[in-house]
Design a protein around this motif. Sequence first.
Motif, mmCIF file in Angstrom:
data_model
loop_
_atom_site.group_PDB
_atom_site.id
_atom_site.type_symbol
_atom_site.label_atom_id
_atom_site.label_comp_id
_atom_site.label_asym_id
_atom_site.label_seq_id
_atom_site.Cartn_x
_atom_site.Cartn_y
_atom_site.Cartn_z
ATOM 1 N N VAL A 33 -39.897 -25.831 23.185
ATOM 2 C CA VAL A 33 -39.400 -24.817 24.099
ATOM 3 C C VAL A 33 -40.605 -24.202 24.791
ATOM 4 O O VAL A 33 -41.484 -23.647 24.125
ATOM 5 C CB VAL A 33 -38.617 -23.710 23.365
ATOM 6 C CG1 VAL A 33 -38.158 -22.641 24.360
ATOM 7 C CG2 VAL A 33 -37.424 -24.285 22.618
ATOM 8 N N THR A 189 -30.818 -22.583 21.831
ATOM 9 C CA THR A 189 -32.009 -23.037 22.551
ATOM 10 C C THR A 189 -32.920 -23.814 21.613
ATOM 11 O O THR A 189 -33.392 -24.905 21.919
ATOM 12 C CB THR A 189 -32.764 -21.813 23.114
ATOM 13 O OG1 THR A 189 -31.833 -21.021 23.840
ATOM 14 C CG2 THR A 189 -33.889 -22.238 24.018
ATOM 15 N N VAL A 199 -37.198 -28.040 26.574
ATOM 16 C CA VAL A 199 -36.480 -26.879 27.097
ATOM 17 C C VAL A 199 -37.458 -25.997 27.857
ATOM 18 O O VAL A 199 -38.533 -25.663 27.355
ATOM 19 C CB VAL A 199 -35.816 -26.061 25.974
ATOM 20 C CG1 VAL A 199 -35.078 -24.864 26.556
ATOM 21 C CG2 VAL A 199 -34.883 -26.924 25.147
ATOM 22 N N LEU A 201 -37.592 -22.388 29.393
ATOM 23 C CA LEU A 201 -36.829 -21.156 29.290
ATOM 24 C C LEU A 201 -37.459 -20.078 30.147
ATOM 25 O O LEU A 201 -38.648 -19.773 29.992
ATOM 26 C CB LEU A 201 -36.809 -20.716 27.817
ATOM 27 C CG LEU A 201 -36.218 -19.351 27.502
ATOM 28 C CD1 LEU A 201 -34.709 -19.398 27.594
ATOM 29 C CD2 LEU A 201 -36.653 -18.900 26.110
#
Lengths: 256, 319
Positions: A33, A189, A199, A201
């Motif tokens: 992430v 997430t 990911v 974000l």
Amino acid sequence: MPTPLLEARGLTKRFGALTALSGVDLDVNAGEVLALLGDNGAGKSTFIKVLAGAHAPTEGTLTIGGTPVAFASPQDAANVGIATIFQELALSENLSIAENVFLGREIVRRVAGVPFLRRREMKDVVGRLLDELDAHISDPDAPVGSLSGGQRQAVAICRALYLDARLVIMDEPTAALAVAETRKVLDLTRRLADRGCAVLLISHNIADVFEVSDRMAVFRRGRKVAERRRDATDPEEIVSLITGAHPDVRALDKQQ
Amino acid sequence: MTRLLGGREATLAAACLVAALVFAAASPVFLTPGNLLTVLRNSTELLLAALGMTLLLAMGAIDVSIGMAMGLAAIVVGQLLMAGIDPALAGIAGPLAGAALGLVAGAVVAFGKIPAIVATLGLLGVYRAGIFLTLGGAWLSGIPTGLTDLVATPVLGVPPAIVLIGLAYLAVFVLLRRTPFGPHLLAVGNSDEKARLSGIAVTRIRLMTFVVAGALAGLAATFYIATYRNVSMTIGATLPLEAIAAAVLGGTSILGGRCTLVGTVLGVILIRLMQNGLLLVGVPSLWQPVVTGAMLLIVLGLEAGAGSEGLRRLVRRPA
């Protein structure tokens, strides 16, 4: 280090005289992430719109898995596995969860040329995806209009998962959510990344970012001013990078 | 059963029943099989047009020119019959002509980016002039009975007309609930921008919906010719009002995104029951559009003002 899933090099976007994005280099790896931070107008939105195929970059290159790509439309980006979950979600409240997940990509069986929906199969797929995400939504036939903000995020994430997205871009997913819901979406997430997705974000909430991200990139005035691993920084440093109080950023600002 | 008959549909069915009971008490003729059959037969064209209108409303559009489209298609069917064309072919020409007119309306709305109400109001004027010019101020009459015999002569005890109308309903149902066209249409009705972001070809959906609604209005024209064997200058004048009223009474949203076919059928039956019953108790037929319009406005008013939970349950639209 394996090759990053996505490599952006020298990404620049000008709108007339305004330079919204200026020479951004950024890598996003599978299974991580990466949080994008920055004040309003820092260029985060422009950056993800370029990745999502909504804007064509003025300069710079994008490669996905080592292959250079150029997007003429959001559909092109979707075709190489980039799914964008916009802040406004683009879900149809009057349709069911299953219908939303499959909207525009329904599973059909053709009988005499007529595409009949395979409703049972789509319902099963959505049920499995929701289970996998541990989203606590029991009925894929429920209308999206009856869901809470967090549950709607889960539906949007399911849609991305069904696309077999390799990169999921989430724009302020927790902006309008209650505390418990925020927790749920952050879990989702993390789970996306654990499945091997990359990911990206975007968030204004430093606490959220520190909870869920592996790395952070800070944008300021259209440039990427810093990149930090979570375990090598703290909220205070990140805030100073965002506001420009950090010495590195001040030096950069002076250069301009 | 609750899914099949939502609050609105149950209310509407009850309203039909109450209307039937009141008229039965007021007129000895009302409940006779002959009269009820007349009500059903008079519902045919409206039912077909209202199904098309239901799809259009659900898609966030409307077509106030369908009455005139039915009129033009009826002239086509009538003149083909008078020219001695095979009745089956002439009958098929109805939906084909209607589909073509629907394509025109859809193209004006989709490519001209004109609000459907304004675009189809413009077409209404054009089509009406077309009807006047084609008919030249006189009725089209003396149409041969070929088509009438074809749809009304029972095959294995069932008039083909009933089978055809059943098939048309089934086709609309399948299109709406069993193919991707249905969710796409409802997504466009909810928000065309969100539908576009979801990768739906919004323009194609718009065109398709207008074509389907046009074809249904054209099929209505075929039945109109089979039943009346003439075309008057005022053909289809009240059809848009009645079709919109039937769909909205049934629970279809005028704002798009929601519809129910069963509700539309019940709406058609209620409108035709009211018209027939009022006629039988001596109310002049001039009042029919007033009654239909009033029902439409009352339902819209109730929906807007549904404050109390009890009232809301009665008028709640099915999901």
